[in-house]
Design an enzyme around this catalytic site. Sequence first.
Site, PDB file in Angstrom:
ATOM      1  CB  CYS A 212      38.959  26.321  39.658  1.00 54.11           C
ATOM      2  SG  CYS A 212      38.772  24.914  40.745  1.00 54.11           S
ATOM      3  CB  CYS A 234      35.513  26.911  41.962  1.00 50.44           C
ATOM      4  SG  CYS A 234      35.153  26.114  40.388  1.00 50.44           S
ATOM      5  CB  CYS A 237      34.628  21.799  41.402  1.00 55.61           C
ATOM      6  SG  CYS A 237      36.050  22.785  41.902  1.00 55.61           S
ATOM      7  CG  ASP A 360      63.590  38.039  31.420  1.00 57.12           C
ATOM      8  OD1 ASP A 360      63.386  39.254  31.172  1.00 57.12           O
ATOM      9  OD2 ASP A 360      62.875  37.128  30.977  1.00 57.12           O
TER      10      ASP A 360
HETATM   11 ZN   LIG Z   1      36.596  24.324  40.325  1.00 56.69          ZN
END
Ligand SMILES: [Zn+2]
Length: 468
Positions: A212, A234, A237, A360
Amino acid sequence: MKKIALIIAIMAGKFASCLSRILGTGGTSIPGKIALRLYPHILSDLAANISEEIFIVTGTNGKTTTTNMLAEILKEKGYKFVHNSAGANMITGITTAFIKETDWTGKRKIDYALLETDEANVPLLLQQLHPRVVLITNFFSDQLDRYGELNNTINLIKDAVRDTDIELVLNADDPLVTHFKNETGLHCWYYGFEATNYDKLQGEASREGRYCVFCGQELLYQRFHYAQLGKFCCSECGNQNPESNFTAHSLILTPKIEMKINDIEIRSPYQGFYNAYNILAAVSLAKLVGIEDEIIQKAIANYEPRAGRMEQFEIDKRKVTLILVKNPTGLNQALATINTEPTPKAIFFALNDNVADGRDISWIWDADIEQITALDSNIEAIVCSGLRSGDIALRFKYADAQVDRIYIEDELQSGINKALSVAADATYILSTYTALFVCRDILLKLQQESITSADLIDQKQKSSESQG
Ligand SMILES: [Zn+2]
């Protein structure tokens, strides 16, 4: 005085364009470079002629196809617009595109400007132009260990759009994109996919958005569309996908893309989930412009794949597909599309490490090559070519591809010939940028030869029939 400087710069730019066309160098940045040297305000002066809006499209993957599709829609509608081509997405290339559309006086009115640009170029561009919309497709890093760099780029864009009146159009399924709303306070429009039959419940190998952005907690995913794009939340939160304004559903990917975006039925000759996202992004912008559904549907249906974007060829009755690859996520998507083909197939891979490819090449180790080396994947041959043919061959070997099916042919022509000589119904030509157009020319020539020889056989048959 200022006006004279502008006119001289435009004339010099147009002259340089003409010259590079005659010389066949196809220079897309030099005219802009010369004009900017003569008159540094040229870009903002010419942009003042845009009577409607300026749109900027950025993000890691899909900006070229998204911008091209929107251009097709604007063309169908009859608008005049400035559009920079792929590979010309820095300030100089964008200036060249404006010079091309203006007249000698620099006063010609143009409806829209449709500009694709590299993420790192956005801050610079916003110093010169005042777009209505910045669209962000997605953020992937070129290499897994480069997430820090990607994060810096994301922050640069955020800082550049903050305190403006720009509207953002954001991919609602990418957790690296959606947080722009909270951190800029700008008005945001979102586009995203509902659940599809192609989603996975497990994440793929190269997935950047694991944590998150607000609290660092590992995100919980209900489903993945591809890479880190999917339905996430999440637990710490409450960060989650925002509600989409433009929602794609009822997705069908094979043989060609079909889906609905809100109520609009879309059909496209493109393939691959990532192209479904590009279509969704282009349609979202078109709806914001206020273009009618019928015009959008027609433009998308008629829009054929461009060079290296799943471009199709037919050579000796065999289906050949050319795909540009440049980073792990793009390669994973190409391989996933190859996996949907059930018939025996051959793969050709041209890996170059020129500046335009990225010097690369370690990104090939971050791609999930293993997904196509399973026993049931029906790969008859893997031909490794280009300047770094040995490296890509080694990568396939480490992915457990059958060693007796890996061939190294440094030369592109002989490599493509080899891939086409294998008994297989479909051939996939994967290429990094600097080998792409050489491969394309070879394929076009082979396709033409196979048409000509088919015609000859046809004529011979006809003449023997008429004689008999
Ligand atoms: Zn979060």
